[in-house]
Design a protein around this motif. Sequence first.
Motif, PDB file in Angstrom:
ATOM      1  N   GLN A  98       0.849  -1.216  -0.119  1.00 40.35           N
ATOM      2  CA  GLN A  98      -0.027  -0.033  -0.170  1.00 40.35           C
ATOM      3  C   GLN A  98       0.820   1.444   0.126  1.00 40.35           C
ATOM      4  N   GLN A  99       1.927   1.048   0.992  1.00 38.20           N
ATOM      5  CA  GLN A  99       2.804   2.496   0.735  1.00 38.20           C
ATOM      6  C   GLN A  99       3.570   2.610  -0.532  1.00 38.20           C
ATOM      7  N   LEU A 100       3.894   1.557  -1.166  1.00 36.25           N
ATOM      8  CA  LEU A 100       4.709   1.636  -2.688  1.00 36.25           C
ATOM      9  C   LEU A 100       3.472   2.284  -3.630  1.00 36.25           C
ATOM     10  N   ALA A 101       2.393   1.808  -3.497  1.00 41.79           N
ATOM     11  CA  ALA A 101       1.409   2.360  -4.196  1.00 41.79           C
ATOM     12  C   ALA A 101       1.060   4.164  -4.215  1.00 41.79           C
ATOM     13  N   ARG A 102       1.334   4.380  -2.977  1.00 40.83           N
ATOM     14  CA  ARG A 102       1.004   5.791  -2.332  1.00 40.83           C
ATOM     15  C   ARG A 102       2.371   6.550  -2.742  1.00 40.83           C
ATOM     16  N   GLU A 103       3.511   6.020  -2.250  1.00 43.17           N
ATOM     17  CA  GLU A 103       4.516   6.926  -2.084  1.00 43.17           C
ATOM     18  C   GLU A 103       5.848   6.416  -3.172  1.00 43.17           C
ATOM     19  N   HIS A 104       5.396   5.218  -3.673  1.00 43.79           N
ATOM     20  CA  HIS A 104       6.692   4.602  -4.636  1.00 43.79           C
ATOM     21  C   HIS A 104       8.065   4.224  -3.802  1.00 43.79           C
ATOM     22  N   HIS A 105       7.828   4.208  -2.464  1.00 46.03           N
ATOM     23  CA  HIS A 105       8.958   3.843  -1.941  1.00 46.03           C
ATOM     24  C   HIS A 105       8.671   3.052  -0.524  1.00 46.03           C
ATOM     25  N   TRP A 106       9.702   2.131  -0.090  1.00 49.79           N
ATOM     26  CA  TRP A 106       9.444   1.487   1.214  1.00 49.79           C
ATOM     27  C   TRP A 106      10.745   1.148   1.633  1.00 49.79           C
ATOM     28  N   LEU A 124      15.759  -3.828   4.027  1.00 43.86           N
ATOM     29  CA  LEU A 124      15.152  -3.604   2.682  1.00 43.86           C
ATOM     30  C   LEU A 124      14.860  -2.303   2.178  1.00 43.86           C
ATOM     31  N   ALA A 125      15.370  -1.767   1.120  1.00 45.88           N
ATOM     32  CA  ALA A 125      14.806  -0.685   0.492  1.00 45.88           C
ATOM     33  C   ALA A 125      14.052  -0.815  -0.975  1.00 45.88           C
ATOM     34  N   ILE A 126      12.922  -0.569  -1.285  1.00 47.21           N
ATOM     35  CA  ILE A 126      12.170  -0.725  -2.512  1.00 47.21           C
ATOM     36  C   ILE A 126      11.832   0.592  -3.058  1.00 47.21           C
ATOM     37  N   ASP A 127      12.251   0.619  -4.460  1.00 41.39           N
ATOM     38  CA  ASP A 127      11.851   1.869  -5.163  1.00 41.39           C
ATOM     39  C   ASP A 127      11.229   1.462  -6.394  1.00 41.39           C
ATOM     40  N   ALA A 128      10.169   2.095  -6.988  1.00 39.91           N
ATOM     41  CA  ALA A 128       9.489   2.029  -8.036  1.00 39.91           C
ATOM     42  C   ALA A 128      10.183   2.812  -9.278  1.00 39.91           C
ATOM     43  N   VAL A 129      10.036   2.222 -10.604  1.00 37.81           N
ATOM     44  CA  VAL A 129      10.503   2.457 -11.750  1.00 37.81           C
ATOM     45  C   VAL A 129       9.351   2.737 -12.873  1.00 37.81           C
ATOM     46  N   TYR A 130       9.474   4.053 -13.528  1.00 34.80           N
ATOM     47  CA  TYR A 130       8.251   4.222 -14.148  1.00 34.80           C
ATOM     48  C   TYR A 130       8.657   4.355 -15.694  1.00 34.80           C
ATOM     49  N   ASP A 131       7.707   4.060 -16.687  1.00 34.78           N
ATOM     50  CA  ASP A 131       8.120   4.134 -18.046  1.00 34.78           C
ATOM     51  C   ASP A 131       7.534   5.603 -18.518  1.00 34.78           C
ATOM     52  N   GLU A 132       7.715   5.692 -19.899  1.00 30.52           N
ATOM     53  CA  GLU A 132       7.583   6.874 -20.338  1.00 30.52           C
ATOM     54  C   GLU A 132       6.029   7.406 -20.193  1.00 30.52           C
ATOM     55  N   THR A 133       5.204   6.610 -19.937  1.00 29.83           N
ATOM     56  CA  THR A 133       3.519   6.921 -19.607  1.00 29.83           C
ATOM     57  C   THR A 133       3.245   6.821 -18.234  1.00 29.83           C
ATOM     58  N   GLN A 135       3.668   4.714 -16.030  1.00 28.54           N
ATOM     59  CA  GLN A 135       3.314   3.642 -15.155  1.00 28.54           C
ATOM     60  C   GLN A 135       4.307   2.896 -14.571  1.00 28.54           C
ATOM     61  N   VAL A 136       4.103   2.214 -13.571  1.00 30.35           N
ATOM     62  CA  VAL A 136       5.178   1.395 -13.031  1.00 30.35           C
ATOM     63  C   VAL A 136       5.769   0.190 -14.034  1.00 30.35           C
ATOM     64  N   SER A 137       6.880   0.212 -13.964  1.00 32.64           N
ATOM     65  CA  SER A 137       7.471  -0.837 -15.180  1.00 32.64           C
ATOM     66  C   SER A 137       8.429  -1.781 -14.290  1.00 32.64           C
ATOM     67  N   HIS A 138       8.928  -1.445 -13.174  1.00 38.90           N
ATOM     68  CA  HIS A 138       9.767  -2.464 -12.504  1.00 38.90           C
ATOM     69  C   HIS A 138       9.663  -2.142 -10.909  1.00 38.90           C
ATOM     70  N   TYR A 139      10.276  -2.748 -10.032  1.00 44.54           N
ATOM     71  CA  TYR A 139      10.800  -2.582  -8.704  1.00 44.54           C
ATOM     72  C   TYR A 139      12.018  -2.824  -8.479  1.00 44.54           C
ATOM     73  N   VAL A 140      12.800  -2.184  -7.955  1.00 47.42           N
ATOM     74  CA  VAL A 140      14.039  -2.304  -7.704  1.00 47.42           C
ATOM     75  C   VAL A 140      14.376  -2.512  -6.111  1.00 47.42           C
ATOM     76  N   ARG A 141      14.797  -3.594  -5.637  1.00 46.78           N
ATOM     77  CA  ARG A 141      15.048  -4.076  -4.178  1.00 46.78           C
ATOM     78  C   ARG A 141      16.479  -4.100  -4.030  1.00 46.78           C
ATOM     79  N   ALA A 142      16.938  -3.198  -2.949  1.00 47.47           N
ATOM     80  CA  ALA A 142      18.177  -3.381  -2.396  1.00 47.47           C
ATOM     81  C   ALA A 142      18.304  -3.731  -0.999  1.00 47.47           C
TER      82      ALA A 142
END
Length: 596
Positions: A98-106, A124-133, A135-142
């Motif tokens: 839910q936090q990823l959907a709101r803030e794109h980071h957890w 763990l840190a998760i960040d969303a990656v967006y395409d040109e439109t 929309q979320v295209s990937h998540y990067v987890r470190a």
Amino acid sequence: MNDDPGQPPGAGHGTRFHGLLEQDLRLAAANAVRRDFAELAFDHGPVGIIITDPRHRVLIANPAFSVITGYDRNEVIGWDIDVFHSHEQKPEYHEQRQQLAREHHWQGEVLCRRKNGEYYPELLAIDAVYDETGQVSHYVRAFIDISALKANESQLRLKAHYDPLTGLANRLLLNDRLEHAMRHAERRDHTLALLFIDLDCFKRINDSLGHAAGDQLLKQAGRRLARMLRENDTLARFGGDEFVALLEHDVSEVSAQNVALRLLEALEPPFWVAGRHLTISASIGIALYPQDSEDAEELLRHADTAMYAAKRSGHGRFAFADKALSRDMQVQLQREIALREALDAPSRHFKLLYQPQIDLGTGHPVGLEALVRWHSPGQDPLLPRQFLPLARSLGLAVRLDRWVIGQVIRQHQRWQASGSALAKLSVAVNIVDQHLLGSNTLDRQPLDHFLRAYTEDASWLTLEITCDSLASAPDEPHHLLRRLQRLGVKLAIDELGDSQVNFAYLSRLPIHQAKLSGALVASVARQERSRLLIGGIHRLLANLGVKCVVVGVENQPTAEALLAEGILVAQGNHFAAPMSVESLAEWLEEEGTTPA
């Protein structure tokens, strides 16, 4: 048109073209370098990295992922990320998506599972990656493995909150749990109990068998006490041989009492320590929340005070907190602190007065008694009976007595140096019986050695000891008293008539003088039986070669009655009240008497 007339047509456009080309090439090269560095970080960095699709399925993982988890990074492609996570997580983990959907980071701590089944904590840190439109295209987890960090943290917590000897909670953890338990009890209108437990006579065991044996005993006692408590109760080692039990749930006065009884029973069987069986008991004080206090520190203080009340009533007992008793104990503690501070600088806090002893036949002074007064701030001067018992209980009476003796000797030397008639008078000083037991004195120095350090001639000095001190004394004082006699010191017994006395024992001691108490003479002028009693005691002492001195003479009829019975020396306010050195000299001059 050319901007520069000195250039051929088209020359300026060519220059700009080449400049833009060079800039694009540099940018491309920089991007390539960045991609190379990114690939280096991805392939060789210590941080685990996973890239997933929007549905959290693995697309690629780096080598560090394999090192940390034990999975081959190629075999996990397409797996749902939840496969690597334990079902037991902190609450915030379940809000991750839910936090990823709101803030794109957890970011947070996650409990994960390696391929071998071992669980480990990771940050763990998760960040969303967006395409040109957009929309979320990937998540990067470190992520990093924080097992070692957590282990160190656990060790630090253990050291900070637990007693290293017994493994029980320490005072810091007890305070934390008590504060928490009190807040919880307040919300639910519950009662708590604190049991303050002190092992009886532990110091004697520690001193006689050594600290290693004492530590063994503490560990065994701690284990026995802990077994008597419920899982949700807390037993803490408060310090030294003191333990505190916190009872949190379903507590009443009756249940707290039952726990106290179980704890006392747990200590009854002998302990095997240092190759021998030892028996100990404990004294327990009980304080209840909120009845006795709603403050944690005060609640502990009430339990501590109750423990001392239990100890005074006998070993192996318990007592409940009494607020009036607690206030008395606080006053007592303040008095103890004040007395210790006073004895650190006695000349500022204690004053000496002198009361003359009078020859009833001539009216001339024949001696003096040195009397000490404690000038405590904000109070009238205190008499010895008001503070000497406390000094004795604290082991400070010998120190005070020796300060008094030193002051008296120096004053006598000043009288001698100035040629004062007061130097002809004997001076009596009261001392406690600890002086007679050289091994129990404060500085381990026998009294005769102490006196020799101050004066070579003590023939003018009389030391007074109460009858109780000599009623059943061992042979050890015999030798000291003989040595004092050789130094010239005279020995007197004090309070004869107020205390028990062993005349057979006294007959063997070098007693020079006996002082009859004021209680014996109060009615001697009015009652025949009192006069006959005083006369009989005087004749008995005379037969033993002991001079009789009467104290507490308040009027002339009493003085005449004593003289009629053959008693020649007395002191009391009828003749002169205790007075300072300056007032003593003035009194002697005003009376016009000459020391006998």
